[in-house]
Design an enzyme around this catalytic site. Structure first.
Site, mmCIF file in Angstrom:
data_model
loop_
_atom_site.group_PDB
_atom_site.id
_atom_site.type_symbol
_atom_site.label_atom_id
_atom_site.label_comp_id
_atom_site.label_asym_id
_atom_site.label_seq_id
_atom_site.Cartn_x
_atom_site.Cartn_y
_atom_site.Cartn_z
ATOM 1 N N TYR A 109 -32.411 29.147 62.953
ATOM 2 C CA TYR A 109 -32.604 28.748 61.351
ATOM 3 C C TYR A 109 -34.606 29.705 61.998
ATOM 4 O O TYR A 109 -34.733 30.652 60.692
ATOM 5 C CB TYR A 109 -32.891 27.495 60.897
ATOM 6 C CG TYR A 109 -33.102 27.325 59.587
ATOM 7 C CD1 TYR A 109 -33.009 28.070 58.795
ATOM 8 C CD2 TYR A 109 -34.623 26.828 59.342
ATOM 9 C CE1 TYR A 109 -34.020 28.080 57.414
ATOM 10 C CE2 TYR A 109 -35.319 26.743 58.797
ATOM 11 C CZ TYR A 109 -34.968 27.154 56.713
ATOM 12 O OH TYR A 109 -34.876 27.045 56.055
HETATM 13 N N1 LIG Z 1 -35.988 21.895 51.348
HETATM 14 C C1 LIG Z 1 -36.497 21.887 52.649
HETATM 15 O O1 LIG Z 1 -37.143 21.467 52.490
HETATM 16 C C2 LIG Z 1 -37.064 23.337 52.704
HETATM 17 C C3 LIG Z 1 -37.346 23.453 53.960
HETATM 18 C C4 LIG Z 1 -38.236 24.700 54.186
HETATM 19 C C5 LIG Z 1 -37.885 26.010 53.824
HETATM 20 N N2 LIG Z 1 -36.689 25.598 53.126
HETATM 21 C C6 LIG Z 1 -36.439 27.245 52.078
HETATM 22 O O2 LIG Z 1 -36.220 26.650 50.949
HETATM 23 C C7 LIG Z 1 -35.181 27.741 50.258
HETATM 24 C C8 LIG Z 1 -34.250 26.789 48.772
HETATM 25 O O3 LIG Z 1 -34.114 25.672 49.636
HETATM 26 P P1 LIG Z 1 -33.046 23.924 49.404
HETATM 27 O O4 LIG Z 1 -33.496 23.147 49.966
HETATM 28 O O5 LIG Z 1 -32.872 24.185 48.714
HETATM 29 O O6 LIG Z 1 -31.594 24.426 49.579
HETATM 30 P P2 LIG Z 1 -30.321 24.417 49.429
HETATM 31 O O7 LIG Z 1 -29.301 24.627 50.369
HETATM 32 O O8 LIG Z 1 -30.086 23.462 48.495
HETATM 33 O O9 LIG Z 1 -30.516 25.479 48.384
HETATM 34 C C9 LIG Z 1 -30.378 27.138 48.610
HETATM 35 C C10 LIG Z 1 -28.989 27.879 48.013
HETATM 36 O O10 LIG Z 1 -28.748 29.286 48.033
HETATM 37 C C11 LIG Z 1 -27.244 29.606 47.790
HETATM 38 N N3 LIG Z 1 -26.402 30.337 48.772
HETATM 39 C C12 LIG Z 1 -26.629 30.279 50.420
HETATM 40 N N4 LIG Z 1 -27.175 31.522 50.883
HETATM 41 C C13 LIG Z 1 -26.233 32.212 49.587
HETATM 42 C C14 LIG Z 1 -26.030 33.939 49.445
HETATM 43 N N5 LIG Z 1 -25.373 34.291 50.206
HETATM 44 N N6 LIG Z 1 -26.067 34.289 48.132
HETATM 45 C C15 LIG Z 1 -25.914 33.696 47.033
HETATM 46 N N7 LIG Z 1 -26.315 32.124 47.423
HETATM 47 C C16 LIG Z 1 -26.657 31.668 48.528
HETATM 48 C C17 LIG Z 1 -26.335 28.099 48.323
HETATM 49 O O11 LIG Z 1 -25.285 28.107 47.565
HETATM 50 C C18 LIG Z 1 -27.766 26.859 47.365
HETATM 51 O O12 LIG Z 1 -26.919 27.483 46.397
HETATM 52 C C19 LIG Z 1 -33.773 27.650 51.209
HETATM 53 O O13 LIG Z 1 -34.862 29.487 51.644
HETATM 54 C C20 LIG Z 1 -34.580 27.082 52.500
HETATM 55 O O14 LIG Z 1 -34.364 27.436 54.050
HETATM 56 C C21 LIG Z 1 -35.997 24.436 52.386
#
Ligand SMILES: NC(=O)c1ccc[n+]([C@@H]2O[C@H](COP(=O)([O-])OP(=O)(O)OC[C@H]3O[C@@H](n4cnc5c(N)ncnc54)[C@H](O)[C@@H]3O)[C@@H](O)[C@H]2O)c1
Ligand SMILES: *[C@@H]1O[C@H](CO)[C@@H](O)[C@H](O)[C@H]1NC(C)=O
Length: 432
Positions: A244
């Site tokens: 990741y």
């Molecule tokens: N939540 C955290 O603590 C955290 C920390 C660091 C980074 N991030 C990053 O922040 C962003 C949002 O994270 P989150 O916690 O809301 O995650 P999440 O999984 O709730 O949201 C990601 C969304 O993207 C959609 N998705 C995934 N692959 C896809 C694709 N190929 N095409 C279209 N849609 C797709 C999923 O269905 C999901 O609804 C992500 O990039 C994640 O890596 C989150």
């Protein structure tokens, strides 16, 4: 065709293999029929189902994943897209939010809509975690006028169509395969969404006119095995502890390329463990809550040297303000232009809380809020992607974005627990 890809059943719907019928093939006639069907099947898949958009350009096994086909287009659909993306305030912007049915995407979309910006969501609603939670977030956004198009960021034709219908000024790219441990189970999904999908999105953004400014989610995980804290943006990010993290780091390098060659304005945000209402069920604070309520024991990790495992937990509303700050300060993309063009903007910011909390303290706060004692199972931190300690230096984001987190873990978790109990109707009917 794609059975070589390690994927959890149901993750990406494939053609059902006809080989479960093999046992019934007793006569040679039946065998002949069977193989003819297989042959026709292969021809069919090859000519009609092959996702021409990227199977040709990205020939690695890990990224060769069939795109589910979604229906889109038509006058009614276009009207919904336009209406959702319509700017309603004088200085508003129009933002394509990818991953809009996700945790952060839902909150950011709602916040943009609230202040009068145009917002269109895009999400493939995959089942990495309970899709009914994504549907509930979608329903929430729908009520405030945000439409989420169902589709994959790897679908170039769909993205092109969206930019044809709406000349987005900004893209808030939050779609990704999140989670560090799941990478050992399904590495292909990380390559598919975080690398192939990001490249596909940038390819579209660089070719449309006007080019949008892009803000996207990187992650604190890029600091990997670093032990110098707090983490500052200039620290090394070349020792990721999970696939990741490696795909998020790759995203930062890919962004550099598209900024350098095509003049795209790009801002990366390294989120530090985001939590809050409508959060992600695969994250510790969420499943600890679930397990504590069920009376199930929870595993708390300690580092090999008996050190503390701690996280810089950051409340969702603080993250949202950081995202909006990044959008508001993003300069326009410049295009590749001539030799003399000013370089387009390229930035990377930490968005954290600057106050790491040991995971055992997180559990103590949850116990107090849930009024249930947790059954703690102390274990050694396994080497499967998680790092021991995170702590953000946010002075750069503070200076450039006016970012200032104001929520401590105690108050943030209180809001999360209130949402959780209500959403899962705990006390009214059984959890599940
Ligand atoms: N939540 C955290 O603590 C955290 C920390 C660091 C980074 N991030 C990053 O922040 C962003 C949002 O994270 P989150 O916690 O809301 O995650 P999440 O999984 O709730 O949201 C990601 C969304 O993207 C959609 N998705 C995934 N692959 C896809 C694709 N190929 N095409 C279209 N849609 C797709 C999923 O269905 C999901 O609804 C992500 O990039 C994640 O890596 C989150
Ligand atoms: C935090 O980052 C800034 C650069 O944005 C740097 O000047 C400062 O020294 C860092 N602080 C610490 C404690 O590392």
């Amino acid at each position: 065709m794609d059975s070589i890809i390690p994927s959890t059943p149901g993750k990406f719907k494939m053609e059902k293999s006809s080989y479960m019928h093999r046992s019934r093939l007793h006569s040679s006639i039946a065998k002949l029929t069977f193989w003819s069907l297989v042959f026709i099947g292969i021809i069919y898949i090859f000519f009609f189902k092959a996702p021409s958009s990227y199977s040709a350009s990205l020939p690695t096994d890990l990224s060769r994943r069939s795109l589910r086909t979604y229906t889109y287009g038509g006058a009614t659909w276009e009207k919904r897209v336009r209406s959702s993306a319509r700017i309603r305030s004088p200085n508003g912007v129009s933002v394509l939010v990818t991953g809009a049915a996700g945790f952060v995407g839902t909150h950011v979309s709602a916040a943009l809509k609230r202040r009068g910006d145009g917002v269109l969501g895009l999400d493939n609603f995959n089942d990495y975690y309970d899709p009914s939670l994504k549907r509930a977030r979608q329903a929430l956004l729908e009520r405030s006028g945000v439409f989420i198009v169902e589709g994959d960021i790897n679908d170039a034709a769909l993205l092109r169509k969206l930019f044809e219908v709406v000349p987005f000024t900004h893209v808030m790219h939050l779609a990704a395969q999140a989670g560090v441990r799941y990478a050992m189970e399904n590495p292909g999904s990380y390559v598919h969404s975080n690398i192939a999908g990001f490249v596909n999105l940038l390819e579209i953004c660089k070719s449309v006119n006007p080019q949008p400014a892009i803000v996207w989610a990187s992650s604190s995980s890029v600091y990997g095995l670093n032990t110098k804290v707090p983490f500052s943006e200039r620290d090394r990010t070349d020792q990721p502890a999970s696939l990741y993290a490696a795909t998020k780091k790759a995203g930062e390098e890919i962004a550099h390329t598209y900024n350098h060659i095509y003049g795209l304005s790009l801002t990366g945000l390294r989120f530090f463990t985001v939590y809050g209402p409508w959060g992600r069920p695969d994250m510790a604070y969420f499943f600890f809550t679930k397990d504590i309520l069920k009376g199930k024991s929870i595993s708390i990790f300690e580092a090999a040297n008996h050190g503390t495992v701690a996280r810089d937990f950051t409340y969702i509303d603080d993250i949202v303000r950081g995202c909006l700050g990044a959008l508001d300060t993003a300069e326009k993309s410049t295009g590749s232009g001539g030799k003399k063009r000013a370089p387009a903007q390229l930035r990377v910011f930490n968005l954290g809380n600057t106050s790491p909390v040991p995971v055992s303290d997180l559990v103590t706060i949850l116990e107090r809020l849930l009024k249930v004692k947790a059954e703690r199972n102390i274990m050694k931190l396994p080497r499967n992607g998680d790092v021991q300690f995170t702590h953000a230096n946010i002075s750069y984001a503070q200076r450039e974005l006016g970012y200032k987190p104001i929520t401590d873990l105690q108050s943030g978790l209180k809001k999360f627990v209130r949402w959780y109990l209500n959403y899962y109707s705990v006390g009214k009917k059984s959890v599940e």
